[in-house]
Design an enzyme around this catalytic site. Structure first.
Site, PDB file in Angstrom:
ATOM      1  CD  GLU A 167       3.113  -9.055  -4.717  1.00  0.00           C
ATOM      2  OE1 GLU A 167       3.780  -9.806  -3.980  1.00  0.00           O
ATOM      3  OE2 GLU A 167       2.881  -7.871  -4.444  1.00  0.00           O
TER       4      GLU A 167
ATOM      5  N   GLY B 124       0.842  -1.193   0.000  1.00  0.00           N
ATOM      6  CA  GLY B 124       0.000   0.000   0.000  1.00  0.00           C
ATOM      7  C   GLY B 124       0.872   1.235   0.000  1.00  0.00           C
TER       8      GLY B 124
ATOM      9  CE  LYS C 246      -9.747 -10.638 -21.476  1.00  0.00           C
ATOM     10  NZ  LYS C 246     -10.952  -9.840 -21.687  1.00  0.00           N
TER      11      LYS C 246
ATOM     12  CG  HIS D  75       6.106  -6.421  -3.774  1.00  0.00           C
ATOM     13  ND1 HIS D  75       4.794  -6.173  -3.428  1.00  0.00           N
ATOM     14  CD2 HIS D  75       6.785  -5.288  -3.485  1.00  0.00           C
ATOM     15  CE1 HIS D  75       4.681  -4.952  -2.953  1.00  0.00           C
ATOM     16  NE2 HIS D  75       5.881  -4.389  -2.968  1.00  0.00           N
TER      17      HIS D  75
ATOM     18  CB  SER E 162     -18.676  -7.548 -27.768  1.00  0.00           C
ATOM     19  OG  SER E 162     -17.665  -8.324 -27.163  1.00  0.00           O
ATOM     20  N   GLY E 163     -18.070 -10.295 -29.584  1.00  0.00           N
ATOM     21  CA  GLY E 163     -16.964 -10.907 -30.318  1.00  0.00           C
ATOM     22  C   GLY E 163     -15.705 -10.960 -29.470  1.00  0.00           C
ATOM     23  N   GLY E 164     -15.699 -10.246 -28.356  1.00  0.00           N
ATOM     24  CA  GLY E 164     -14.555 -10.282 -27.441  1.00  0.00           C
ATOM     25  C   GLY E 164     -14.539 -11.595 -26.663  1.00  0.00           C
ATOM     26  CB  VAL E 165     -11.877 -13.095 -24.549  1.00  0.00           C
ATOM     27  CG1 VAL E 165     -11.655 -14.415 -23.851  1.00  0.00           C
ATOM     28  CG2 VAL E 165     -10.779 -12.830 -25.553  1.00  0.00           C
ATOM     29  CG  ASP E 166     -14.129 -10.827 -20.873  1.00  0.00           C
ATOM     30  OD1 ASP E 166     -13.259 -11.716 -20.882  1.00  0.00           O
ATOM     31  OD2 ASP E 166     -13.902  -9.651 -20.531  1.00  0.00           O
ATOM     32  CB  SER E 167     -19.508 -11.120 -24.708  1.00  0.00           C
ATOM     33  OG  SER E 167     -18.962 -11.004 -25.998  1.00  0.00           O
ATOM     34  CB  SER E 168     -16.737 -15.336 -27.127  1.00  0.00           C
ATOM     35  OG  SER E 168     -16.727 -14.284 -28.047  1.00  0.00           O
TER      36      SER E 168
ATOM     37  CB  CYS F 127       5.398  -4.549   0.532  1.00  0.00           C
ATOM     38  SG  CYS F 127       6.341  -3.032   0.291  1.00  0.00           S
ATOM     39  CE1 TYR F 128       1.310   1.288   5.097  1.00  0.00           C
ATOM     40  CE2 TYR F 128      -0.596  -0.160   4.970  1.00  0.00           C
ATOM     41  CZ  TYR F 128       0.016   0.980   5.465  1.00  0.00           C
ATOM     42  OH  TYR F 128      -0.665   1.799   6.321  1.00  0.00           O
TER      43      TYR F 128
END
Ligand code: XMP
Length: 514
Positions: A171, A55, A370, A169, A223-229, A82-83
């Site tokens: 990650e 943070g 994603k 970190h 929409s043709g995008g990954v998520d909606s497909s 870290c923080y």
């Protein structure tokens, strides 16, 4: 879904989502919550472990983000990063102050391999540090388990209380053995079993959707995008022809994209659903005529999209459910989880339609990052070409054409972009670069072609590497790729006589041009 769960408590650091993704990569489910989350709520979720993120504050200053001592007394394993590590030490009686030497970058850390968190980690290991404050003295009951020349407490533990603090970190990929350390925490300390797997997720989700939808009707805007497909295919597998997908082709898609969507979802594709393609190109071009301001263009495209969708929905009549391709970063970034309510509201194309008659929303990807959406897509058998499609803005090429949008300019940018993508793929870089595309500048300049003088447009090529799309660096593309692409574009795309490469990072640039 009843999952073993790790909680990421967010203190506003830039890597909050990254921490959660790394835990999920260990096959352990993980959610992000603000540091302000009530202790009772945390207890009720029965987490197997808690990770406190980095943070921007100094934990010893008035009003700094913090947490209560009781959090550390719940008997739940906690790892502070870290923080988060500094807060743990500060609250439990250690001493945190401004470091005499600020550490930033890859630093060699000497670790005590007898700690559970450093099992199988090298004695000297490269870690990513980024801090102005440091832990000068660990809290009572803690043992130092890692140090650097400038950082006496690079990590500390109180093993019997299952409390761990890392100044660095794990990650971030620059921490070479970070993944191992996080793995050691979730398995070695928290005792997780690793139940978060995408094949099981798909199976459970399909079952849950079937139960929820029953014999109801479902509507989805593709929409043709990954998520909606991915959302659409999941629904199609769950409820078949109870699903209708409406695909609005706004004429601002990449080259051939409309047909590719139709190939997958249309009547000749593998799914049993109702597919409606609306060829609304001309409507969008008409409304965009003469409009130059980027925000106005965004607004017009968003509104028109909703309008076309609503018109189709009216023809279909009342439905029971509307599908949304919301994913977990949308949830976090809209302020519902985590601490960092960002900035992307203008990116949501138009929001929800007002006049669609539906009872409830279904968001089958709401819990996924994603990369997990992509894995689910592959599990569902969606073609790789579609699953690995790069992010594409809702307003499409409308914001990759500077100034007024015309059908001729759309063609120019589509052709140039297709060449660029082809060359990037040929060079084997297509999965390495975060986002890359061609844009059409509004600049015309003098050139020569054959024996004649030209006065034509300049295409700008952009390629960026980014973790979260909030900051980005221009990618260092090999010269051969750039020069081949540039040659092909000026030769093959009409009305283009110059190609530029954008070397700007974000900030100060943005990824898109408008
Ligand atoms: P910027 O240009 O803001 O882009 O650096 C960051 C990411 O967001 C995408 N983007 C959009 N997505 N509607 C969207 O759905 C928009 O209006 C929009 N503008 C930018 C961009 O492609 C990048 O991934």
């Amino acid at each position: 879904m009843n999952q073993e769960k790790i909680l990421v408590i967010d203190f506003g650091g830039q890597y909050n989502q990254l921490v959660a993704r790394r835990v999920r990569e260990c096959n352990v489910y993980c959610e992000i919550y603000s540091y302000k989350t009530d202790l009772e709520q945390i207890k009720a979720m029965k987490p197997k472990g808690i990770i406190l993120t980095g943070g921007p504050d100094s934990c010893y200053e008035e009003g700094a983000a913090s947490c209560s001592r009781e959090l550390f007394e719940l008997g739940i394993p906690i790892l502070g990063l870290c923080y988060g590590a500094q807060v743990m030490m500060h609250v439990l009686g250690g001493h945190v102050c401004k470091a005499p030497v600020r550490e930033y970058g890859k630093i060699e850390v000497a670790v005590d391999r007898s700690s559970k968190l450093f099992a199988d980690v090298s004695e000297k290991t490269i870690c990513w540090m980024s801090h102005n404050d440091y832990i000068e003295k660990e809290a009572p009951g803690f043992t130092i388990i890692a140090h650097t020349p400038n950082c006496p407490v690079a990590a500390a533990e109180s093993a019997e209380r299952q409390l761990y603090a890392f100044q660095f970190h794990p990650e971030v990929l620059h921490t070479q053995e970070g993944k191992k350390m996080l793995h050691n925490f979730v398995y070695g300390v928290c005792g997780c079993m690793g139940t978060w797997k995408m094949d099981a997720f798909v199976e459970m989700s399909i079952q849950a959707i079937r139960e929820k939808v029953g014999d109801g009707k479902v509507l989805c805007a593709l929409s043709g995008g990954v998520d909606s497909s991915v959302a659409a295919v999941m629904l199609a597998k769950a409820v078949g022809d109870q699903l209708t997908c409406v695909f609005v082709d706004h004429g601002l898609l990449r080259k051939n994209e409309g047909n590719e969507v139709e190939e997958v979802f249309g009547p000749n594709g593998p799914y049993k659903l109702h597919f409606i393609r609306v060829n609304a190109q001309q409507r969008f071009y008409d409304r965009l005529k003469g409009v130059e301001d980027p925000e106005r263009k965004r607004k017009i495209i968003g509104e028109e999209f909703i309008r076309v969708f609503e018109e189709e929905a009216k023809k279909i009549g009342a439905v029971d459910f509307l599908v949304q391709g919301t994913i977990y970063p949308d949830v976090v970034e809209s302020g519902l989880g985590g601490e960092s309510a960002v900035i992307k509201s203008h990116h949501n194309v138009g929001g929800l339609p007002d006049y669609v008659d539906f009872k409830e929303i279904i968001e089958p990807l709401r819990d996924l990052f994603k990369d997990e959406v992509r894995k689910v897509g592959l599990e569902l058998g969606i073609p790789e070409k579609l699953v690995y499609r790069q992010p594409f803005p809702g307003p499409g090429l409308g914001i990759r054409i500077i100034g007024e949008v015309t059908p001729e300019k759309v063609t120019m940018v589509q052709e140039a972009d297709a060449i660029y993508r082809e060359e990037i793929a040929k060079a084997g870089l297509d999965r390495e670069i975060g986002q890359y595309f061609a844009a059409l500048t509004n600049m015309r300049s003098v050139g020569v072609m054959g024996d004649g003088r030209t006065y034509d447009y300049a295409i700008a090529l952009r390629a960026v590497n980014t973790i979260d799309f909030m900051t980005a660096e221009a990618a260092e593309l090999p010269w051969e790729v750039l020069s081949k692409t540039a040659n092909r574009i000026v030769n093959e795309v009409k009305n283009v006589n110059r190609v530029l490469y954008d070397c700007t990072g974000k900030p100060p640039g943005t990824i898109e041009f408008e």
